[in-house]
Design a protein around this motif. Structure first.
Motif, PDB file in Angstrom:
ATOM      1  N   VAL A  10       2.685  -2.230   1.666  1.00 56.22           N
ATOM      2  CA  VAL A  10       2.487  -1.237   0.599  1.00 56.22           C
ATOM      3  C   VAL A  10       1.126  -0.564   0.761  1.00 56.22           C
ATOM      4  O   VAL A  10       1.005   0.660   0.714  1.00 56.22           O
ATOM      5  CB  VAL A  10       2.569  -1.912  -0.793  1.00 56.22           C
ATOM      6  CG1 VAL A  10       2.411  -0.879  -1.878  1.00 56.22           C
ATOM      7  CG2 VAL A  10       3.890  -2.647  -0.929  1.00 56.22           C
ATOM      8  N   GLN A  12      -0.691  -0.278   3.399  1.00 58.84           N
ATOM      9  CA  GLN A  12      -0.720   0.576   4.587  1.00 58.84           C
ATOM     10  C   GLN A  12       0.009   1.893   4.338  1.00 58.84           C
ATOM     11  O   GLN A  12      -0.442   2.961   4.746  1.00 58.84           O
ATOM     12  CB  GLN A  12      -0.086  -0.146   5.776  1.00 58.84           C
ATOM     13  CG  GLN A  12      -0.923  -1.268   6.310  1.00 58.84           C
ATOM     14  CD  GLN A  12      -2.257  -0.781   6.829  1.00 58.84           C
ATOM     15  OE1 GLN A  12      -2.363   0.293   7.387  1.00 58.84           O
ATOM     16  NE2 GLN A  12      -3.285  -1.568   6.616  1.00 58.84           N
ATOM     17  N   ALA A  13       1.151   1.790   3.668  1.00 59.77           N
ATOM     18  CA  ALA A  13       1.910   3.008   3.391  1.00 59.77           C
ATOM     19  C   ALA A  13       1.102   3.941   2.496  1.00 59.77           C
ATOM     20  O   ALA A  13       1.080   5.157   2.692  1.00 59.77           O
ATOM     21  CB  ALA A  13       3.249   2.646   2.749  1.00 59.77           C
ATOM     22  N   LYS A  14       0.389   3.364   1.523  1.00 57.86           N
ATOM     23  CA  LYS A  14      -0.404   4.202   0.625  1.00 57.86           C
ATOM     24  C   LYS A  14      -1.609   4.801   1.342  1.00 57.86           C
ATOM     25  O   LYS A  14      -1.948   5.968   1.151  1.00 57.86           O
ATOM     26  CB  LYS A  14      -0.856   3.382  -0.588  1.00 57.86           C
ATOM     27  CG  LYS A  14       0.309   3.142  -1.538  1.00 57.86           C
ATOM     28  CD  LYS A  14      -0.122   2.448  -2.791  1.00 57.86           C
ATOM     29  CE  LYS A  14       1.107   2.229  -3.679  1.00 57.86           C
ATOM     30  NZ  LYS A  14       0.893   1.164  -4.640  1.00 57.86           N
ATOM     31  N   TRP A  16      -1.744   5.521   4.379  1.00 57.97           N
ATOM     32  CA  TRP A  16      -1.205   6.598   5.214  1.00 57.97           C
ATOM     33  C   TRP A  16      -1.053   7.863   4.386  1.00 57.97           C
ATOM     34  O   TRP A  16      -1.406   8.960   4.826  1.00 57.97           O
ATOM     35  CB  TRP A  16       0.137   6.155   5.805  1.00 57.97           C
ATOM     36  CG  TRP A  16       0.835   7.235   6.573  1.00 57.97           C
ATOM     37  CD1 TRP A  16       0.545   7.653   7.828  1.00 57.97           C
ATOM     38  CD2 TRP A  16       1.943   8.023   6.122  1.00 57.97           C
ATOM     39  NE1 TRP A  16       1.409   8.664   8.193  1.00 57.97           N
ATOM     40  CE2 TRP A  16       2.273   8.907   7.177  1.00 57.97           C
ATOM     41  CE3 TRP A  16       2.693   8.066   4.945  1.00 57.97           C
ATOM     42  CZ2 TRP A  16       3.316   9.815   7.075  1.00 57.97           C
ATOM     43  CZ3 TRP A  16       3.733   8.981   4.857  1.00 57.97           C
ATOM     44  CH2 TRP A  16       4.021   9.841   5.918  1.00 57.97           C
TER      45      TRP A  16
ATOM     46  N   HIS B 200       2.302   1.695  10.989  1.00 55.67           N
ATOM     47  CA  HIS B 200       1.044   2.295  10.549  1.00 55.67           C
ATOM     48  C   HIS B 200      -0.105   2.098  11.523  1.00 55.67           C
ATOM     49  O   HIS B 200      -1.147   2.725  11.380  1.00 55.67           O
ATOM     50  CB  HIS B 200       0.677   1.765   9.162  1.00 55.67           C
ATOM     51  CG  HIS B 200       1.625   2.250   8.115  1.00 55.67           C
ATOM     52  ND1 HIS B 200       2.601   1.450   7.570  1.00 55.67           N
ATOM     53  CD2 HIS B 200       1.799   3.474   7.579  1.00 55.67           C
ATOM     54  CE1 HIS B 200       3.311   2.158   6.720  1.00 55.67           C
ATOM     55  NE2 HIS B 200       2.858   3.395   6.703  1.00 55.67           N
ATOM     56  N   LEU B 238       8.913  -1.283  -1.396  1.00 58.43           N
ATOM     57  CA  LEU B 238       8.342  -2.087  -0.304  1.00 58.43           C
ATOM     58  C   LEU B 238       7.801  -3.421  -0.807  1.00 58.43           C
ATOM     59  O   LEU B 238       7.377  -4.251  -0.023  1.00 58.43           O
ATOM     60  CB  LEU B 238       7.206  -1.325   0.384  1.00 58.43           C
ATOM     61  CG  LEU B 238       7.564  -0.326   1.485  1.00 58.43           C
ATOM     62  CD1 LEU B 238       6.302   0.164   2.153  1.00 58.43           C
ATOM     63  CD2 LEU B 238       8.491  -0.917   2.518  1.00 58.43           C
TER      64      LEU B 238
END
Ligand code: SF4
Ligand code: SF4
Ligand code: FES
Lengths: 118, 239
Positions: A10, A12-14, A16, B200, B238
Motif C-alpha cells: 500500500v 509503495q503504491a501511494k 508511486w 514499484h 491492497l
C-alpha cells in the motif's frame, strides 16, 4: 510515509502516486518557470529590476511555493531509492536522510520565495 | 572475415577466469556453435546448457561480449568485435559451473509473483469466451511468448542492486495473468507483485525490453501493474 520502502504494497503504491503527481506538477512548473525567465530577461534585466517586479506579487509567490512543495515531495522519494540501491543503506536510514533532505528543500525553497516576494 | 575466432570463455564458478580458445570461423555460425565446438573439439569439460537450438526453450542464454543474449539465435557476425568473442554466464544468477547458471531463484520468483493461473471452472463448464480484440487479451498477447530465458533478468540493474526484486520476467508473467479475465486470484497476485521488491522497484529504464529476444516489453507490463496497484490502493483493495 514513515514505513515507506518496507515491503508494504500500500505504501509503495501511494508513494508511486505521489511521485507521479509531483512529477506532473514539476513538469508544468519547469515549463512556466523557463518561459517566464526567457520572457522576463528578453531585453536584459538587473536583479534590482526583477525584485522590483516580484515584490508583493503573491501570484508569483504561490506559483513558486507550489514548485517548492512539489520538489520537496518528489526528490526524497527518488533519493531514498538511490541511497538504498547505490549506497546500500537500509530502508530506515535511507528514509531518514531522504526526509531530512526534503525538509531542507522545503525550508530553503520557501525562504527563497519569501525573500523574493516579501 | 578472418579464419579463426579468438574466444574467451569463463571457466569456474563465481570465482574463476577467462580461458582463451581459437575456433574456426564459419558462415552463419552462431555463438552456440562456437561453444559447442569448444566442448566437442577443444575441452570436453566445458559446461553449458542448451536444448532446442531454435529459440524456443530459453536455456542457452549467456553474456556475449558483455550483453545477455540467446546464443542459439545470435550470429557471430552480429556480435563479434573483429574476431574477438567473450562468453560468460548470465549476470545476476549464481554460476554452477562455467557457462551454466543456477536459475532456481529466477523461477522461484515466478511462483512468488503468483505466476500460476487460478480459475474456477472445470471441464464440465462451458468455455469462457475471450474476444481476441479485447484490450485485456491484446495486453496478455504482448507478453505471452516469453520463453523464460532470463536475458531480461540478467540485464536488470535493479536485480543487481536489490537481489529480492522479482524481476522483469516474473512481473511480465503476472501482468499477462492480470489481463486474463478467467483468472480469479487477481487481488492476491497484485498484493504479491506490488511493493518495493515488486513492480514499484522498477526504474522504467527498459534494459529488459531492449534485450528481450522475443521483443517482449516487461517495462510496459510493469507500468501496467503499477497502475493497477495504484487503483487498488486507492480503493483499499491492497490491504
Ligand atoms: S525496466 Fe524495470 S524490470 Fe526492466 S530492466 Fe529496467 S528496472 Fe529492470
Ligand atoms: S521476457 Fe524476454 S528476455 Fe525475459 S525471460 Fe521472457 S523471453 Fe527471456
Ligand atoms: S537452445 Fe533453446 S532457446 Fe537457445
Amino acid at each position: 510515509m514513515s514505513s515507506a520502502l518496507n515491503p508494504d504494497a500500500v505504501t509503495q503504491a501511494k508513494l508511486w502516486y505521489w511521485q507521479r503527481i509531483s512529477a506532473m506538477v514539476l513538469a508544468l512548473c519547469v515549463l512556466v518557470h523557463l518561459g517566464g525567465m526567457i520572457y522576463a530577461v528578453r531585453g536584459g534585466l538587473s536583479a534590482a529590476e526583477i525584485l522590483g517586479r516580484t515584490h508583493g506579487n503573491w501570484l508569483f509567490g504561490i506559483f513558486y511555493a507550489v514548485f517548492v512543495f512539489a520538489c520537496a515531495v518528489h526528490v526524497p522519494i527518488g533519493f531514498a531509492r538511490i541511497c538504498e540501491e547505490w549506497l546500500g543503506l537500509k530502508a530506515g536510514a535511507a528514509w531518514l536522510i531522504a526526509k531530512a533532505l526534503g525538509l531542507v528543500i522545503l525550508v530553503m525553497g520557501l525562504r527563497a520565495v519569501y525573500g523574493v516576494v516579501a | 572475415m578472418s579464419a579463426t575466432l579468438k574466444v574467451k570463455v569463463w571457466r569456474g564458478k563465481t570465482s574463476g577466469s577467462f580461458v582463451d580458445y581459437e575456433v574456426p570461423r564459419l558462415e552463419s555460425q552462431t555463438v552456440l556453435d562456437v561453444v559447442t565446438h569448444i566442448q566437442r573439439h577443444l575441452d570436453p569439460s566445458l559446461s553449458y546448457r542448451f536444448a532446442c537450438r531454435v529459440g524456443m526453450c530459453g536455456s542457452c542464454a549467456m553474456t556475449v561480449n558483455g550483453v545477455a543474449r540467446w546464443t542459439c539465435r545470435t550470429h557471430v557476425s552480429k556480435v563479434a568485435d573483429g574476431d574477438a568473442l567473450e562468453i560468460a554466464p548470465l549476470s545476476n544468477l549464481p554460476v554452477i559451473k562455467d557457462l551454466a547458471t543456477d536459475m532456481r531463484e529466477f523461477f522461484d520468483k515466478w511462483a512468488k509473483s503468483h505466476g500460476q493461473f487460478k480459475g474456477t471452472k472445470t471441464r464440465h463448464d462451458e468455455f469462457e469466451q475471450v474476444r481476441p480484440e479485447s484490450r485485456e487479451r491484446m495486453a496478455a498477447n504482448a507478453g505471452i511468448e516469453c520463453i523464460g530465458c532470463g536475458v531480461c533478468y540478467a540485464s536488470c540493474d535493479v536485480v543487481t542492486w536489490r537481489p529480492d526484486f522479482l524481476g522483469p520476467a516474473a512481473l511480465n508473467r503476472a501482468w499477462t495473468l492480470a489481463n486474463d479475465v478467467r483468472d480469479n486470484a487477481q487481488r492476491e497476485r497484485l498484493k504479491a507483485v506490488a511493493g518495493d521488491v515488486g513492480c514499484h522497484a522498477c526504474h522504467t529504464q527498459g534494459s529488459c525490453s531492449e534485450r528481450c529476444p522475443k521483443q517482449i516489453e516487461p517495462t510496459a507490463g510493469i507500468a501496467g501493474l503499477k497502475r493497477l496497484a495504484g487503483r487498488a490502493a486507492v480503493r483499499g483493495e491492497l490491504e
